[in-house]
Design an enzyme around this catalytic site. Sequence first.
Site, PDB file in Angstrom:
ATOM      1  N   HIS A 187     -40.139  15.082  24.260  1.00  0.00           N
ATOM      2  CA  HIS A 187     -41.127  14.014  24.395  1.00  0.00           C
ATOM      3  C   HIS A 187     -40.684  12.869  23.496  1.00  0.00           C
ATOM      4  O   HIS A 187     -41.228  12.668  22.410  1.00  0.00           O
ATOM      5  CB  HIS A 187     -42.510  14.509  23.960  1.00  0.00           C
ATOM      6  CG  HIS A 187     -42.945  15.731  24.705  1.00  0.00           C
ATOM      7  ND1 HIS A 187     -44.137  15.810  25.341  1.00  0.00           N
ATOM      8  CD2 HIS A 187     -42.323  16.905  24.921  1.00  0.00           C
ATOM      9  CE1 HIS A 187     -44.242  16.992  25.916  1.00  0.00           C
ATOM     10  NE2 HIS A 187     -43.150  17.679  25.664  1.00  0.00           N
ATOM     11  N   GLY A 188     -39.708  12.133  23.957  1.00  0.00           N
ATOM     12  CA  GLY A 188     -39.106  11.125  23.085  1.00  0.00           C
ATOM     13  C   GLY A 188     -39.918   9.852  22.986  1.00  0.00           C
ATOM     14  O   GLY A 188     -39.752   8.935  23.786  1.00  0.00           O
ATOM     15  N   THR A 189     -40.790   9.810  22.041  1.00  0.00           N
ATOM     16  CA  THR A 189     -41.700   8.670  21.923  1.00  0.00           C
ATOM     17  C   THR A 189     -42.440   8.764  20.613  1.00  0.00           C
ATOM     18  O   THR A 189     -42.524   9.841  20.017  1.00  0.00           O
ATOM     19  CB  THR A 189     -42.762   8.756  23.040  1.00  0.00           C
ATOM     20  OG1 THR A 189     -42.144   8.455  24.274  1.00  0.00           O
ATOM     21  CG2 THR A 189     -43.894   7.772  22.841  1.00  0.00           C
ATOM     22  N   THR A 190     -42.972   7.612  20.162  1.00  0.00           N
ATOM     23  CA  THR A 190     -44.092   7.670  19.219  1.00  0.00           C
ATOM     24  C   THR A 190     -45.168   6.743  19.740  1.00  0.00           C
ATOM     25  O   THR A 190     -44.893   5.570  20.020  1.00  0.00           O
ATOM     26  CB  THR A 190     -43.687   7.191  17.814  1.00  0.00           C
ATOM     27  OG1 THR A 190     -42.467   7.794  17.453  1.00  0.00           O
ATOM     28  CG2 THR A 190     -44.758   7.517  16.813  1.00  0.00           C
TER      29      THR A 190
END
Lengths: 210, 249
Positions: free
Chosen positions: A5-8
């Site tokens: 889940h590549g995110t912030t």
Amino acid sequence: IQLLHGTTTLAFKFQHGVVVAVDSRASAGNYIDTLEANKVIEINPYLLGTMAGSAADCQHWERLLAKHCRLYALRNKERISVSAASKLLANMLGEYRGMGLSVGSMICGWDKKGPGLYYVDDNGTRLSGPMFSTGCGNTYAYGVLDSGYRPDLTVEEAYALARRAIAQATHRDAYSGGVVNMYHMKEDGWIKVERTDVSDVIHKSLEARQ
Amino acid sequence: MATRYDRAITVFSPDGHLFQVEYAQEAVKKGSTAVGIRGLDIVVLGVEKKSVAKLQEERTVRKICALDDHVCMAFAGLTADARIVINRARVECQSHKLTVEDPVTVEYITRYIATLKQRYTQSNGRRPFGISALIVGFDDDGSPRLYQTDPSGTYHSWKANAIGRNAKAVREFLEKNYKEEAIATDRETIKLAVRALLEVVQSGGKNIELAIIRRNQPLQIFSAKDIESQVAEIEKEKEESEKKKKKSI
């Protein structure tokens, strides 16, 4: 399949409404697919949705949510509440539980009951709360948010806190980066506050410390 | 001509009628009278109760039913059809609460019932529901509502209305007597409903069922005793106004 889940993304309620801030990196493994992805969907002038997880899943389901929100408003002659909108999304995702969807979303809005913030994910979880951060950079963001958050922040303080939290998360998380896209949900709707490059934020804060 | 277009209700007659729907409306006209009045802080439903056979056990209310804590309805027409509609409406009230986390507005549940009725005017092998309904209640924002639906699936908002046998007479009475003073207080609104029913109900109080909803309070069904006292009060007022008239002559 363990999708990264590549995110912030983050959102928090405070005395002047809800602040929403997201990064803009879309990664496919080690490759940065998109430098400036749009991770906030503007459902209507009073509803926003953030996207974390699989870009395709988030876009599809949140756009479908936007369609349902519009139909609700047409049929019932009043805007859908934040709790109903988040419930619709949670129920849609819940039907596909265990089938590999990857969505971690925050539904933010302002309705008759005041400012609303819900976290909805692909497990069917739906939580209401004053502060959420999602994506693999969320731990870093929580560190900054938790140490700086007060419900009585001023507007500028809230913007600075959100900006700093995203920037610090992108600093340490390889899968987050790009720019900070920030929105502010007020009683009369949301405004887009800014689009700031994270490196500018980091450099400024380093200079301030010199 | 009419006989050829009765069969499948999905068919229009040459002059644009849906005969099954019109026959359903006739069935409604045969049902016992129901009256609904929208006051300022109260909504009132009254129905004509058919006299109970000697060996039958008297059940207090069959024709006024709660759909949720804040909405209830009365009907005129086929009781069995009404049972189905009421059950679907009750389920929808809860479904709505589950998905939207808010109680239904009176308009929403009326629209749901009306849509249900319309669907049965446009399906193969089904006949329309033979009921008209009066749906009353309070919305979340505190406003009182009264809606009426009919077998064709249309619905309208009313300040006061009547359905069933003698509905026309009751409605004329209401048109004459529904004024600001008449609904100024809860008591006056209740009295207006009873007076309206007494116009068409024989043998007075024991053939009337009465129920009210006050804002933020659940459905309240009047006992036979309370109805009798309302009727007695109205009779007394009538006598006094007649005496006054006689004196002034």
